[in-house]
Write a protein that holds these residues in place. Sequence first.
Motif, PDB file in Angstrom:
ATOM      1  N   ARG A   1       0.813  -1.222   0.000  1.00 15.68           N
ATOM      2  CA  ARG A   1       0.000   0.000   0.000  1.00 15.68           C
ATOM      3  C   ARG A   1       0.843   1.268   0.000  1.00 15.68           C
ATOM      4  O   ARG A   1       0.373   2.317  -0.451  1.00 15.68           O
ATOM      5  CB  ARG A   1      -0.933   0.020   1.230  1.00 15.68           C
ATOM      6  N   GLN A   2       2.051   1.184   0.525  1.00 20.30           N
ATOM      7  CA  GLN A   2       2.899   2.373   0.656  1.00 20.30           C
ATOM      8  C   GLN A   2       4.278   2.084   0.071  1.00 20.30           C
ATOM      9  O   GLN A   2       4.954   1.159   0.514  1.00 20.30           O
ATOM     10  CB  GLN A   2       3.056   2.767   2.127  1.00 20.30           C
ATOM     11  N   PHE A   3       4.685   2.861  -0.922  1.00 23.37           N
ATOM     12  CA  PHE A   3       6.015   2.716  -1.485  1.00 23.37           C
ATOM     13  C   PHE A   3       6.505   4.076  -1.959  1.00 23.37           C
ATOM     14  O   PHE A   3       5.721   4.995  -2.186  1.00 23.37           O
ATOM     15  CB  PHE A   3       6.015   1.695  -2.639  1.00 23.37           C
ATOM     16  N   PHE A   4       7.813   4.204  -2.155  1.00 27.72           N
ATOM     17  CA  PHE A   4       8.388   5.457  -2.649  1.00 27.72           C
ATOM     18  C   PHE A   4       9.819   5.183  -3.074  1.00 27.72           C
ATOM     19  O   PHE A   4      10.431   4.180  -2.688  1.00 27.72           O
ATOM     20  CB  PHE A   4       8.339   6.563  -1.583  1.00 27.72           C
ATOM     21  N   TRP A   5      10.355   6.078  -3.891  1.00 32.53           N
ATOM     22  CA  TRP A   5      11.718   5.935  -4.389  1.00 32.53           C
ATOM     23  C   TRP A   5      12.731   6.462  -3.380  1.00 32.53           C
ATOM     24  O   TRP A   5      12.502   7.485  -2.737  1.00 32.53           O
ATOM     25  CB  TRP A   5      11.902   6.703  -5.691  1.00 32.53           C
ATOM     26  N   ALA A   6      13.856   5.784  -3.270  1.00 32.54           N
ATOM     27  CA  ALA A   6      15.000   6.348  -2.570  1.00 32.54           C
ATOM     28  C   ALA A   6      15.646   7.390  -3.477  1.00 32.54           C
ATOM     29  O   ALA A   6      15.414   7.414  -4.690  1.00 32.54           O
ATOM     30  CB  ALA A   6      16.004   5.258  -2.212  1.00 32.54           C
TER      31      ALA A   6
ATOM     32  N   ALA B   1      13.613  -2.604   1.157  1.00 37.07           N
ATOM     33  CA  ALA B   1      14.258  -1.977   0.003  1.00 37.07           C
ATOM     34  C   ALA B   1      14.509  -3.037  -1.048  1.00 37.07           C
ATOM     35  O   ALA B   1      14.864  -4.181  -0.727  1.00 37.07           O
ATOM     36  CB  ALA B   1      15.574  -1.322   0.414  1.00 37.07           C
ATOM     37  N   ILE B   2      14.325  -2.671  -2.315  1.00 38.49           N
ATOM     38  CA  ILE B   2      14.595  -3.598  -3.403  1.00 38.49           C
ATOM     39  C   ILE B   2      15.198  -2.825  -4.573  1.00 38.49           C
ATOM     40  O   ILE B   2      14.793  -1.688  -4.853  1.00 38.49           O
ATOM     41  CB  ILE B   2      13.303  -4.343  -3.821  1.00 38.49           C
ATOM     42  N   ASP B   3      16.185  -3.430  -5.225  1.00 43.33           N
ATOM     43  CA  ASP B   3      16.835  -2.811  -6.378  1.00 43.33           C
ATOM     44  C   ASP B   3      15.897  -2.936  -7.576  1.00 43.33           C
ATOM     45  O   ASP B   3      15.746  -4.026  -8.145  1.00 43.33           O
ATOM     46  CB  ASP B   3      18.164  -3.498  -6.657  1.00 43.33           C
ATOM     47  N   ALA B   4      15.274  -1.826  -7.957  1.00 43.18           N
ATOM     48  CA  ALA B   4      14.288  -1.840  -9.039  1.00 43.18           C
ATOM     49  C   ALA B   4      14.926  -1.954 -10.410  1.00 43.18           C
ATOM     50  O   ALA B   4      14.232  -2.193 -11.398  1.00 43.18           O
ATOM     51  CB  ALA B   4      13.422  -0.583  -8.974  1.00 43.18           C
ATOM     52  N   THR B   5      16.242  -1.787 -10.485  1.00 42.98           N
ATOM     53  CA  THR B   5      16.915  -1.846 -11.786  1.00 42.98           C
ATOM     54  C   THR B   5      17.365  -3.257 -12.157  1.00 42.98           C
ATOM     55  O   THR B   5      17.770  -3.499 -13.290  1.00 42.98           O
ATOM     56  CB  THR B   5      18.153  -0.922 -11.791  1.00 42.98           C
ATOM     57  N   THR B   6      17.299  -4.194 -11.194  1.00 39.33           N
ATOM     58  CA  THR B   6      17.783  -5.557 -11.417  1.00 39.33           C
ATOM     59  C   THR B   6      16.631  -6.552 -11.379  1.00 39.33           C
ATOM     60  O   THR B   6      16.066  -6.804 -10.305  1.00 39.33           O
ATOM     61  CB  THR B   6      18.834  -5.944 -10.354  1.00 39.33           C
TER      62      THR B   6
ATOM     63  N   ASP C   1      15.016  -6.354   4.278  1.00 38.44           N
ATOM     64  CA  ASP C   1      14.354  -5.721   5.418  1.00 38.44           C
ATOM     65  C   ASP C   1      15.353  -4.763   6.065  1.00 38.44           C
ATOM     66  O   ASP C   1      16.347  -5.197   6.665  1.00 38.44           O
ATOM     67  CB  ASP C   1      13.895  -6.784   6.412  1.00 38.44           C
ATOM     68  N   LEU C   2      15.104  -3.458   5.939  1.00 45.70           N
ATOM     69  CA  LEU C   2      16.020  -2.465   6.514  1.00 45.70           C
ATOM     70  C   LEU C   2      15.792  -2.258   8.004  1.00 45.70           C
ATOM     71  O   LEU C   2      16.609  -1.616   8.669  1.00 45.70           O
ATOM     72  CB  LEU C   2      15.866  -1.129   5.771  1.00 45.70           C
ATOM     73  N   THR C   3      14.676  -2.769   8.519  1.00 43.35           N
ATOM     74  CA  THR C   3      14.359  -2.612   9.943  1.00 43.35           C
ATOM     75  C   THR C   3      14.033  -3.981  10.545  1.00 43.35           C
ATOM     76  O   THR C   3      12.904  -4.219  10.994  1.00 43.35           O
ATOM     77  CB  THR C   3      13.187  -1.639  10.143  1.00 43.35           C
ATOM     78  N   PRO C   4      15.002  -4.895  10.568  1.00 39.23           N
ATOM     79  CA  PRO C   4      14.740  -6.270  11.029  1.00 39.23           C
ATOM     80  C   PRO C   4      14.689  -6.373  12.547  1.00 39.23           C
ATOM     81  O   PRO C   4      15.490  -7.078  13.192  1.00 39.23           O
ATOM     82  CB  PRO C   4      15.934  -7.040  10.453  1.00 39.23           C
ATOM     83  N   CYS C   5      13.728  -5.706  13.135  1.00 35.19           N
ATOM     84  CA  CYS C   5      13.610  -5.645  14.588  1.00 35.19           C
ATOM     85  C   CYS C   5      12.317  -6.359  14.992  1.00 35.19           C
ATOM     86  O   CYS C   5      11.218  -5.824  14.773  1.00 35.19           O
ATOM     87  CB  CYS C   5      13.583  -4.196  15.073  1.00 35.19           C
ATOM     88  N   PRO C   6      12.384  -7.560  15.556  1.00 35.92           N
ATOM     89  CA  PRO C   6      11.181  -8.327  15.893  1.00 35.92           C
ATOM     90  C   PRO C   6      10.236  -7.560  16.810  1.00 35.92           C
ATOM     91  O   PRO C   6      10.665  -6.969  17.808  1.00 35.92           O
ATOM     92  CB  PRO C   6      11.748  -9.562  16.596  1.00 35.92           C
ATOM     93  N   GLY C   7       8.963  -7.537  16.441  1.00 34.93           N
ATOM     94  CA  GLY C   7       7.948  -6.892  17.271  1.00 34.93           C
ATOM     95  C   GLY C   7       7.948  -5.385  17.215  1.00 34.93           C
ATOM     96  O   GLY C   7       7.163  -4.742  17.904  1.00 34.93           O
ATOM     97  N   ALA C   8       8.831  -4.802  16.408  1.00 34.86           N
ATOM     98  CA  ALA C   8       8.910  -3.343  16.317  1.00 34.86           C
ATOM     99  C   ALA C   8       8.266  -2.856  15.026  1.00 34.86           C
ATOM    100  O   ALA C   8       8.004  -3.637  14.106  1.00 34.86           O
ATOM    101  CB  ALA C   8      10.363  -2.884  16.384  1.00 34.86           C
ATOM    102  N   LYS C   9       8.036  -1.567  14.955  1.00 39.99           N
ATOM    103  CA  LYS C   9       7.361  -0.943  13.819  1.00 39.99           C
ATOM    104  C   LYS C   9       8.218   0.195  13.278  1.00 39.99           C
ATOM    105  O   LYS C   9       8.843   0.931  14.047  1.00 39.99           O
ATOM    106  CB  LYS C   9       5.993  -0.402  14.263  1.00 39.99           C
ATOM    107  N   ALA C  10       8.239   0.337  11.951  1.00 36.43           N
ATOM    108  CA  ALA C  10       8.971   1.437  11.303  1.00 36.43           C
ATOM    109  C   ALA C  10       7.982   2.453  10.762  1.00 36.43           C
ATOM    110  O   ALA C  10       6.936   2.094  10.219  1.00 36.43           O
ATOM    111  CB  ALA C  10       9.838   0.894  10.179  1.00 36.43           C
TER     112      ALA C  10
END
Length: 479
Positions: free
Chosen positions: A101-106, A128-133, A140-149
């Motif tokens: 539902r939510q995405f944006f470019w770096a 994050a995913i490399d859109a050119t490949t 997962d840039l926020t691999p923190c169990p039970g946490a929210k970004a």
Amino acid sequence: MLSRSIAALVGCTSAFMAAPRSRVSPAVLRMNGGVFNAMEAPLVPRDVLFGNPEYAAPSINPDGSMLAYLRPVDGVLNAWVRSVAGGDDRVVTKDSYRGIRQFFWAEDSKTLLYLQDDGGDENFHLFAIDATTPGAEARDLTPCPGAKAQNIITNKRFPGELLVAINERDKAQFDMYRCDLATGKLTLDTENPGGVVGWGSEDESFEVREGIVVNPDSSKTVKVRADKTSDWRDLATFPYGEEGGMVDFTADGEHCLMLSSVGRETTALTKVRLADGETTEVIASNDKCDCGGIMTDDDTKEVRAVSFNYARTERTFFDESLKKHFDALEALAPPRAEVSLVSKTRDEKTWVVSFRRDDGPAEYHLYDAGGDGALTKLFVSQPALLDYEFAPMEDVRIRARDGLELVGYLTRAKAEGPTPLVLVVHGGPWARDFWGFNSAAQWFANRGYAVLQVNFRGSTGYGKSFLHKGDKEWGVGSM
């Protein structure tokens, strides 16, 4: 939509659903005086009206080479990419359950960022995913169990990093972390001093210098600091009942742009001195409704345009070149459509624009702002709607018994003459209805019922007094 609304049938003694009818060409319907009646049009299937969009949220990357958008895969929304020229569309995410539902470019123009939770637990992580490949795997840039970004901030001056708020240290509070985009390394940047629910940064330094605190008495305080090593201090407090918050720091380093309803009925865009919190200028306001979208120059921070929406979107321009672009787009848009700038390249030469209609799906186009002003059609949100014709939505004014003016939206089942009416009451109650294509309204109109949607007292967007006139009224008596 309807599950969160209250529907009241007025003057209806017939069955709730209209009888089936044979398909009739819209051209035939218009032959008698050229008047379109929704209730006489072909019956529009519910899955056409209420299904997922086929295309949504197009976004061009900063360097203008790629376009990303949402589109279903086996009924689940995923992120797709293509070159701006098109013809090489491919899906880049692999969600099969909840949908993206939510995405944006770096800011590096090649990394697509998106938020997703695990099976509906609402602990959203930043991926994050490399859109050119082709075939690249998401990280997962926020691999923190039970946490929210949340509260993600990117900056064109620092394309290799981003800021993200995570509640890993304390589940009740979000600290701000700095993330290295290439390695995924997270570094604690700013620890929550207590009660901060939202963060803001200053662009030139990309330092966290603003925080919003909700106080025990429900007031809000804007806190600022001079740099990342300085102490936090209070800049402005909005008592309960007042609306406001910081928009951005100005380029001179001495002021900020701030929305505020203090001393007035509606929120105004103001300039505030950082040294003492004094308002030095009221930049834009409207006596009938709050400030909406604000467009500033990325470098100078000068205000270019402010939008307001009493019944329809209107803009106040401070940049004549920007106004000329919008004037040109409005001339190219379908009749009555509202024009929006959805996305733009860093050099602002290419825009993604939308034409929002009341009688059909939203249209998305590329606009050559840096050249001849040509439009290149991308897609419409729901192509299946193009096979049908729909009733227009009228914005109307209703005078209440005490004289208060209310904005409403009327969708007629029949251009002339009476029909049963459905009053659709928006949820919230701190929300509001807007002009534009509404699936529920068109569903009713197509089946013989006019629809009235009213922004009753307690709706948002019409100032603090209007909002709080609904206090202790929702769920009481006839409400």
